[in-house]
Design an enzyme around this catalytic site. Sequence first.
Site, PDB file in Angstrom:
ATOM      1  N   TYR A 194      -9.533  56.681  11.729  1.00 54.55           N
ATOM      2  CA  TYR A 194      -9.554  55.394  11.750  1.00 54.55           C
ATOM      3  C   TYR A 194      -8.904  55.226  13.220  1.00 54.55           C
ATOM      4  O   TYR A 194      -9.311  54.583  14.111  1.00 54.55           O
ATOM      5  CB  TYR A 194      -8.739  54.436  10.940  1.00 54.55           C
ATOM      6  N   GLU A 209      -2.280  51.021  15.451  1.00 50.52           N
ATOM      7  CA  GLU A 209      -2.292  52.267  14.912  1.00 50.52           C
ATOM      8  C   GLU A 209      -2.714  53.397  16.249  1.00 50.52           C
ATOM      9  O   GLU A 209      -2.540  54.362  15.920  1.00 50.52           O
ATOM     10  CB  GLU A 209      -2.990  52.263  13.766  1.00 50.52           C
ATOM     11  N   ASP A 239     -22.711  40.161  11.702  1.00 50.27           N
ATOM     12  CA  ASP A 239     -21.827  40.979  10.765  1.00 50.27           C
ATOM     13  C   ASP A 239     -22.985  41.772   9.960  1.00 50.27           C
ATOM     14  O   ASP A 239     -24.026  41.238   9.683  1.00 50.27           O
ATOM     15  CB  ASP A 239     -20.770  40.229   9.783  1.00 50.27           C
ATOM     16  N   ILE A 276     -10.111  39.420   9.023  1.00 47.31           N
ATOM     17  CA  ILE A 276      -9.433  38.801  10.067  1.00 47.31           C
ATOM     18  C   ILE A 276     -10.669  37.856  10.865  1.00 47.31           C
ATOM     19  O   ILE A 276     -10.314  36.825  10.982  1.00 47.31           O
ATOM     20  CB  ILE A 276      -8.799  39.770  11.162  1.00 47.31           C
ATOM     21  N   ASN A 322      -2.073  43.160   8.994  1.00 48.79           N
ATOM     22  CA  ASN A 322      -1.931  41.465   8.843  1.00 48.79           C
ATOM     23  C   ASN A 322      -2.065  41.613   7.266  1.00 48.79           C
ATOM     24  O   ASN A 322      -2.577  42.209   6.383  1.00 48.79           O
ATOM     25  CB  ASN A 322      -3.506  41.144   9.173  1.00 48.79           C
ATOM     26  N   ASP A 334     -26.695  45.091  12.485  1.00 51.17           N
ATOM     27  CA  ASP A 334     -25.465  46.408  12.731  1.00 51.17           C
ATOM     28  C   ASP A 334     -25.329  46.769  13.997  1.00 51.17           C
ATOM     29  O   ASP A 334     -26.147  46.925  15.185  1.00 51.17           O
ATOM     30  CB  ASP A 334     -26.283  47.629  12.366  1.00 51.17           C
ATOM     31  N   LYS A 384     -10.438  53.911  16.922  1.00 44.22           N
ATOM     32  CA  LYS A 384     -10.185  52.734  17.416  1.00 44.22           C
ATOM     33  C   LYS A 384      -9.601  52.873  18.924  1.00 44.22           C
ATOM     34  O   LYS A 384      -9.873  52.314  19.832  1.00 44.22           O
ATOM     35  CB  LYS A 384      -8.963  51.982  16.752  1.00 44.22           C
ATOM     36  N   LYS A 430      -6.925  47.353   0.710  1.00 49.41           N
ATOM     37  CA  LYS A 430      -5.646  47.439   1.407  1.00 49.41           C
ATOM     38  C   LYS A 430      -4.131  47.165   0.513  1.00 49.41           C
ATOM     39  O   LYS A 430      -4.501  46.657  -0.537  1.00 49.41           O
ATOM     40  CB  LYS A 430      -5.442  46.506   2.567  1.00 49.41           C
ATOM     41  N   ARG A 457       5.862  49.191   7.571  1.00 49.87           N
ATOM     42  CA  ARG A 457       4.784  48.444   8.376  1.00 49.87           C
ATOM     43  C   ARG A 457       4.977  47.244   8.768  1.00 49.87           C
ATOM     44  O   ARG A 457       6.275  46.641   8.118  1.00 49.87           O
ATOM     45  CB  ARG A 457       3.454  48.384   7.543  1.00 49.87           C
ATOM     46  N   THR A 484      -5.792  47.669  17.245  1.00 50.81           N
ATOM     47  CA  THR A 484      -4.752  48.128  16.292  1.00 50.81           C
ATOM     48  C   THR A 484      -3.568  48.325  16.929  1.00 50.81           C
ATOM     49  O   THR A 484      -3.674  49.315  17.861  1.00 50.81           O
ATOM     50  CB  THR A 484      -5.338  48.621  15.047  1.00 50.81           C
TER      51      THR A 484
END
Length: 351
Positions: free
Chosen positions: A157, A134, A35, A14, A187, A61, A161, A196, A221, A132
């Site tokens: 996960y 989720e 990144d 993304i 996505n 990092d 988040k 994924k 989903r 997210t």
Amino acid sequence: MAKTILITGGAGFIGSHLVRLLVKQYADYNIVNLDKLTYAGNLANIADIENNSNYEFVKGDIVDTDFINELFKKYDFDSVIHLAAESHVDRSIESPMDFIMTNIVGTTNLLNAAKHTWEGSFKDKLFYHVSTDEVYGSLGAEGMFLETTSYDPRSPYSASKASSDHIVRAYHHTYGLPIVISNCSNNYGSHQFPEKLIPLFINNIKNNLPLPVYGKGENIRDWLWVNDHARAIDVIFHKGKNGETYNIGGHNEWTNIDLIKVICSVMDEKLERPEGESEKLITYVTDRAGHDMRYAIDATKLQEELGWVPSLQFEEGIRNTIEWYLSNEEWLTNITSGDYKEYYDQQYKNR
Ligand code: NAD
Ligand code: TYD
């Protein structure tokens, strides 16, 4: 107005689409892409804009506190758009600590650096946290996630988040840090790491490998084209209200098995295989532990308050996506062979 914006995770799926959109759309912004280039980060994702004068890449990092503090000293960031994360549920089940470190500790490092740098004058500053759907947990057959839905994360996960979302809000309420959070549904699109569902299954069909469907394939989903997510982030970044949360989604729910059958059918057509050939690869396997049953996003707030609507219908989007993976064989081969990582480690080892 000129701005220096830190985008984290801009070499990922993304993030690369967002970086491209902002670099192309806002010539007067300085975009700094930070990144770590984990297995999921790939500079090939943004090779087309790497020489733009308003763009710079920094390898690092977010868990490294000293590095983050130095970075904020070096660049006078006006805003942060934070996407860097460990993002795959299955990996979080195997190695939860990586998720705790990057998603929780890394996010808190960025918050501390932003707070410290901007303290005394929060005017025109913004910490945008990309999250997210989720975090809201798992739905039954009815209902949708609203911004007011209680958090109920169920995987390492989503728990990591959710934790980072809470910490971002805590910095807003406690210290006055200007923030926005968006929570997006699944996505799909180009440049997604083939761990994924969609890119994995495209790659497996191409290579005649089994398609491992978890459980009965009945989980649901809500799929959104990645560029529409990037467009939504652009809108929220510029027009979102301080302290607010916005849900992002395309009203596009699919059971896994129905989605997989669409992919199989388009792949048969594109690879000129007999109809029904790819479906023969479907293999039902042991379910994911704690597998969330259904996600569905209500994005009314974003649509009514900020005027965002998805631009692409799923049927067209999934065809375009499949075509992209089939015509970018080298990208897919490099990623799946692991060669790309060695190359970039070599490239950046002394920086
Ligand atoms: P991704 O795994 O493709 O990319 C993550 C990027 O973060 C990679 O480039 C990786 O190198 C970088 N990164 C990881 N750890 C880092 C660290 N410690 N320091 C610096 N960089 C690090 O993920 P994605 O799918 O692009 O997701 C981006 C964000 O959007 C994540 O925060 C994710 O939770 C969120 N999100 C993803 C989806 C989805 O469907 N993929 C949906 C909603 C929200
Ligand atoms: P995934 O792409 O991992 O996204 P998320 O778990 O974050 O929603 O998985 C999407 C759905 O596909 C999810 O219900 C799990 C299922 N799935 C499989 O059935 N087989 C697979 O090999 C993978 C990776 C996912």
